[in-house]
Design an enzyme around this catalytic site. Structure first.
Site, mmCIF file in Angstrom:
data_model
loop_
_atom_site.group_PDB
_atom_site.id
_atom_site.type_symbol
_atom_site.label_atom_id
_atom_site.label_comp_id
_atom_site.label_asym_id
_atom_site.label_seq_id
_atom_site.Cartn_x
_atom_site.Cartn_y
_atom_site.Cartn_z
ATOM 1 N N TYR A 113 24.828 13.439 32.539
ATOM 2 C CA TYR A 113 23.672 14.331 32.453
ATOM 3 C C TYR A 113 23.297 14.636 31.009
ATOM 4 O O TYR A 113 22.151 14.985 30.726
ATOM 5 C CB TYR A 113 23.970 15.657 33.174
ATOM 6 C CG TYR A 113 23.692 15.628 34.654
ATOM 7 C CD1 TYR A 113 24.410 14.789 35.499
ATOM 8 C CD2 TYR A 113 22.722 16.456 35.213
ATOM 9 C CE1 TYR A 113 24.162 14.777 36.857
ATOM 10 C CE2 TYR A 113 22.474 16.450 36.577
ATOM 11 C CZ TYR A 113 23.193 15.613 37.393
ATOM 12 O OH TYR A 113 22.938 15.601 38.734
ATOM 13 N N LYS B 122 36.143 7.371 39.226
ATOM 14 C CA LYS B 122 36.150 5.924 39.435
ATOM 15 C C LYS B 122 36.971 5.302 38.319
ATOM 16 O O LYS B 122 36.456 4.547 37.477
ATOM 17 C CB LYS B 122 34.715 5.389 39.439
ATOM 18 C CG LYS B 122 33.947 5.658 40.724
ATOM 19 C CD LYS B 122 34.371 4.778 41.896
ATOM 20 C CE LYS B 122 33.875 3.357 41.731
ATOM 21 N NZ LYS B 122 34.342 2.509 42.872
ATOM 22 N N ASP C 7 34.127 6.959 45.669
ATOM 23 C CA ASP C 7 33.493 6.341 46.843
ATOM 24 C C ASP C 7 34.324 6.601 48.106
ATOM 25 O O ASP C 7 33.802 6.927 49.170
ATOM 26 C CB ASP C 7 33.251 4.835 46.625
ATOM 27 C CG ASP C 7 34.493 4.077 46.181
ATOM 28 O OD1 ASP C 7 35.477 4.704 45.730
ATOM 29 O OD2 ASP C 7 34.482 2.824 46.274
ATOM 30 N N ASP D 85 27.468 16.177 41.930
ATOM 31 C CA ASP D 85 26.112 16.368 42.437
ATOM 32 C C ASP D 85 25.979 15.705 43.804
ATOM 33 O O ASP D 85 25.508 16.303 44.770
ATOM 34 C CB ASP D 85 25.117 15.758 41.435
ATOM 35 C CG ASP D 85 23.676 15.928 41.877
ATOM 36 O OD1 ASP D 85 23.338 17.010 42.375
ATOM 37 O OD2 ASP D 85 22.897 14.968 41.724
ATOM 38 N N ASP E 264 26.353 17.495 47.899
ATOM 39 C CA ASP E 264 25.239 17.439 48.851
ATOM 40 C C ASP E 264 25.719 16.922 50.204
ATOM 41 O O ASP E 264 25.336 17.438 51.254
ATOM 42 C CB ASP E 264 24.119 16.514 48.333
ATOM 43 C CG ASP E 264 22.962 17.287 47.727
ATOM 44 O OD1 ASP E 264 23.206 18.366 47.152
ATOM 45 O OD2 ASP E 264 21.808 16.808 47.819
#
Ligand code: IPM
Ligand code: MG
Length: 350
Positions: free
Chosen positions: A136, A187, A220, A244, A248
């Site tokens: 970001y 990751k 993942d 983020d 959600d």
């Protein structure tokens, strides 16, 4: 006397913040509430989504509660003046690096989830999303013209030891007050910053938090596990972008995006930034049908984490539960209550 800065912002933000104001008038009449322009609304009035005045008021307040920012009408504003840039700027200015995003399922809403009741009943996950670093904010970034009809878009994912350590610390501390388990998602199999993330979390765990159960999980796989068997998680700590996305997904497990609050915290004693995670919902803005519970629960988090009012926070949480148990439902929960009527339902139980 404590001060709460309200930043209603855009879309449904003003509608849900109005209900926070009503709740606060009943629950915490001693609280001073200020209000400032923010987001696209501020851009329209002042040419910037975050004025110096709003930023300074945020830094001077005890807690900041925002409604939402963004909407299609600002899609073509220059990126650095978009409503979202105001939000990122505020997070950065307030140095709120740890974003607490609880995903808990109120029993009365277990059937509103897109997963089967037995998968989500009793769900109680706490996301700790790193909020002021990563892709970001990383440099370099930009779109460059390669001159041959091609362009090149660049973002940079970058984390330092200190940035990882301080957010992991928040996660471990929180876990001790809950089920004492932390899953750290990254990751590390493909990203250098992910590898460093794993190394730093491992070292901090060994040095100071060996009593907490720690699991490393690839982001993942974490996404998959969240929709397969979400109740396996207690605290999940992860970076800005994965946080983020994963939060959600977790939010939807609880029945409605309209239910979930969040708290962004910085150093102890500094004001926290509280926001419902649902966004500005332009499709229903101005209709008076938005669910105000995420904003009201964000106020509950502000009482708990910034304003030192744990007993009042407990009272508010109980009132929300009682309202839901009593059948209070806005449209997103399959009911017909207006935003104001849902506010009434909570206030009646206070
Ligand atoms: C969130 C939102 C923001 C983010 C946007 C509006 C900039 O999606 O708070 O999750 O990406 O952080
Ligand atoms: Mg988001």
């Amino acid at each position: 006397m404590a001060t709460l800065l309200l930043l209603p912002g855009d879309g449904i933000g003003p509608e849900v913040c109005a209900q926070v104001r009503r709740v606060a008038q009943v629950l915490t009449p001693e609280l001073t509430i200020e209000e400032k322009p923010y987001g696209g609304t501020s851009y329209d009035q002042h040419g910037t989504p975050l004025t110096d005045e709003t930023r300074d008021a945020a830094l001077a307040a005890d807690a900041v509660l925002m409604g939402a920012v963004g909407g299609p009408q600002w899609a073509n504003a220059p990126r650095h003046l978009r409503p979202e840039a105001g939000l990122l700027g505020l997070r950065k200015a307030m140095q709120v690096f740890a974003n607490l995003r609880p995903a808990y399922c109120f029993d009365a809403l277990a059937d509103a989830s897109s997963l089967k009741r037995d998968r989500v009943a009793g769900l109680d996950i706490m996301f700790v999303r790193e909020l002021t670093g990563g892709v970001y904010f990383g440099e370099p970034r930009g779109i460059e013209d390669l001159g041959n009809g091609q362009k090149r878009g660049v973002d940079t994912q970058v984390y330092t030891t200190g940035e990882i350590e301080r957010v992991a610390r928040v996660a471990f501390e929180l876990a001790r007050g809950r089920s004492n388990r932390v899953a750290s998602a990254e990751k590390s199999n493909v990203m250098e910053s992910g590898l460093l993330w794993r190394q730093v979390v491992t070292a901090l765990h060994a040095a100071e938090y060996a009593d907490v159960e720690l699991e490393h999980i690839l982001a993942d796989n974490c996404a998959m596990q969240l929709v397969r068997a979400p109740k396996q998680f207690d605290v999940i700590v992860t970076d800005n972008l994965f946080g983020d996305i994963l939060s959600d997904a977790a939010a939807m497990l609880t029945g409605s995006l309209g239910m979930l609050p969040s708290a962004a915290l910085g150093a102890p004693g500094k004001p926290g930034l509280y926001e419902p995670i649902h966004g500005s919902a332009p499709d229903i803005a101005g209709q008076g049908v938005a669910n105000p519970l995420a904003a009201i629960l964000s106020f509950e988090m502000a009482l708990r984490w910034s304003l030192g009012q744990t007993a009042k926070a407990d009272r508010l949480l109980a009132a929300v539960k009682a309202a839901l148990d009593g059948g209070a439902r806005t449209k997103d929960l399959g009911g017909f209550l207006t935003t104001h009527a849902m506010g009434d339902a909570v206030i009646a139980r206070l």
